[in-house]
Design an enzyme around this catalytic site. Sequence first.
Site, mmCIF file in Angstrom:
data_model
loop_
_atom_site.group_PDB
_atom_site.id
_atom_site.type_symbol
_atom_site.label_atom_id
_atom_site.label_comp_id
_atom_site.label_asym_id
_atom_site.label_seq_id
_atom_site.Cartn_x
_atom_site.Cartn_y
_atom_site.Cartn_z
ATOM 1 N N GLN A 56 63.823 31.713 -0.580
ATOM 2 C CA GLN A 56 64.817 31.895 0.477
ATOM 3 C C GLN A 56 64.352 31.166 1.738
ATOM 4 O OE1 GLN A 56 66.605 35.449 3.178
ATOM 5 N NE2 GLN A 56 66.619 35.837 0.985
ATOM 6 N N TYR A 75 64.509 44.641 8.852
ATOM 7 C CA TYR A 75 65.765 44.348 9.534
ATOM 8 C C TYR A 75 66.360 45.604 10.164
ATOM 9 C CZ TYR A 75 65.976 39.802 7.099
ATOM 10 O OH TYR A 75 65.727 38.536 6.621
ATOM 11 N N SER A 101 70.803 30.928 7.410
ATOM 12 C CA SER A 101 71.222 30.154 8.593
ATOM 13 C C SER A 101 71.965 28.869 8.233
ATOM 14 C CB SER A 101 70.021 29.839 9.491
ATOM 15 O OG SER A 101 69.493 31.012 10.062
ATOM 16 N N TRP A 118 70.333 40.224 8.564
ATOM 17 C CA TRP A 118 69.408 39.921 9.647
ATOM 18 C C TRP A 118 70.171 39.737 10.963
ATOM 19 C CZ3 TRP A 118 67.843 34.460 11.205
ATOM 20 C CH2 TRP A 118 66.899 34.488 12.236
ATOM 21 N N SER A 143 60.101 33.694 0.127
ATOM 22 C CA SER A 143 60.888 33.206 1.252
ATOM 23 C C SER A 143 60.017 32.360 2.163
ATOM 24 C CB SER A 143 61.476 34.387 2.044
ATOM 25 O OG SER A 143 62.203 33.933 3.173
ATOM 26 N N GLU A 179 86.289 34.268 6.667
ATOM 27 C CA GLU A 179 86.268 32.829 6.933
ATOM 28 C C GLU A 179 85.175 32.133 6.127
ATOM 29 O OE1 GLU A 179 85.217 29.675 10.552
ATOM 30 O OE2 GLU A 179 85.513 31.802 11.002
#
Length: 342
Positions: A178, A53, A207, A21, A153, A294
């Site tokens: 989700q 998306y 997020s 997204w 979701s 990361e």
Amino acid sequence: MEHRHLGRSGLQISAITFGSWLTHDSSAADSAKATLRTALDAGITTFDTADVYGRPEFGAAEELLGDTLHGVRRESLEILTKVCLRTGPGANDEGLSRKHILESCHASLRRLRTDYVDLYQAHRFDPRTPLEETMTAFADLVRHGKALYIGVSEWTAAQIEAGAALARELRVPLISNQPQYSMLWRVIEAEVVPAAQTAGLGQIVFSPVAQGVLTGKYLPGTQPPADSRAASAKGSAFVGRYMSDPVLAAVQRLKPIADEFGVTLAQLAVAWVLSRPGVSAAIIGASRPEQVAENAAAVEVKLDDDALARIDAALVDPVHGDLVERDPAKTARPFDVMPAWR
């Protein structure tokens, strides 16, 4: 890479799931493919996308994902996509009607270059279609091998409970929800997580770094960097809720905790999400390969009770109080009032 069971199902997914997204569209295809390859190198096997998306004009992210993963052993991957939001001009080009679900699934499979998806998710709840119709359509996809499991979701606790009851009756493997979830956005904790756990659903959360705010790159009293999500029209619609000085100052108070664990703020945020009850995976989005590496390393960070308590304390402002959003009513956002591109 750690793998976890999704809810009470037998399906295992990578604890770090790669999402597309806002980061995967035709304008940045080369960069997106590079991040996807980095995700594979990091041991990520689970990839989440949706038919809306990447636009133009819908399906671009699925096509990019399908092209990049083509040639990778299919059995080693878990491919997740979604249906519900508007994908065309017609009256039946949105929602969770039988027509839209079946047509959208077939279109997604073509774009993803696969015969089946591991998890097919209702992108939002559709109040305009009988739930029985929706769940029966999903059941037929499962019976025909087009989807192995079903998920939802951003459904409320009541919607999850009703969907799970029908899924049991139809013998459909409804195994996931989700939702948005982070240190700053905990609206699912009071109602959604308990309902999902009772029904056997795991959370695949999006997020986890609060649209980048929990990376610490936004500072109180300063303008966001020109190349950041907060500075873009599309990104600011979501990140804007976190851009107050009290919230940005609180994020900076988290840095000593991250330093003690030898991690970045982003890794601390992802590790926090993965430590929470009911969470099977955290979805990361990345525009650069180094961001993938990361965030993937966050699976190795294990936060103890003292660290969790200190995180909570850091998110309390002396003047404004608790800066965390916890209102369960903010879970629900009907698909028919959302921007079409989401």
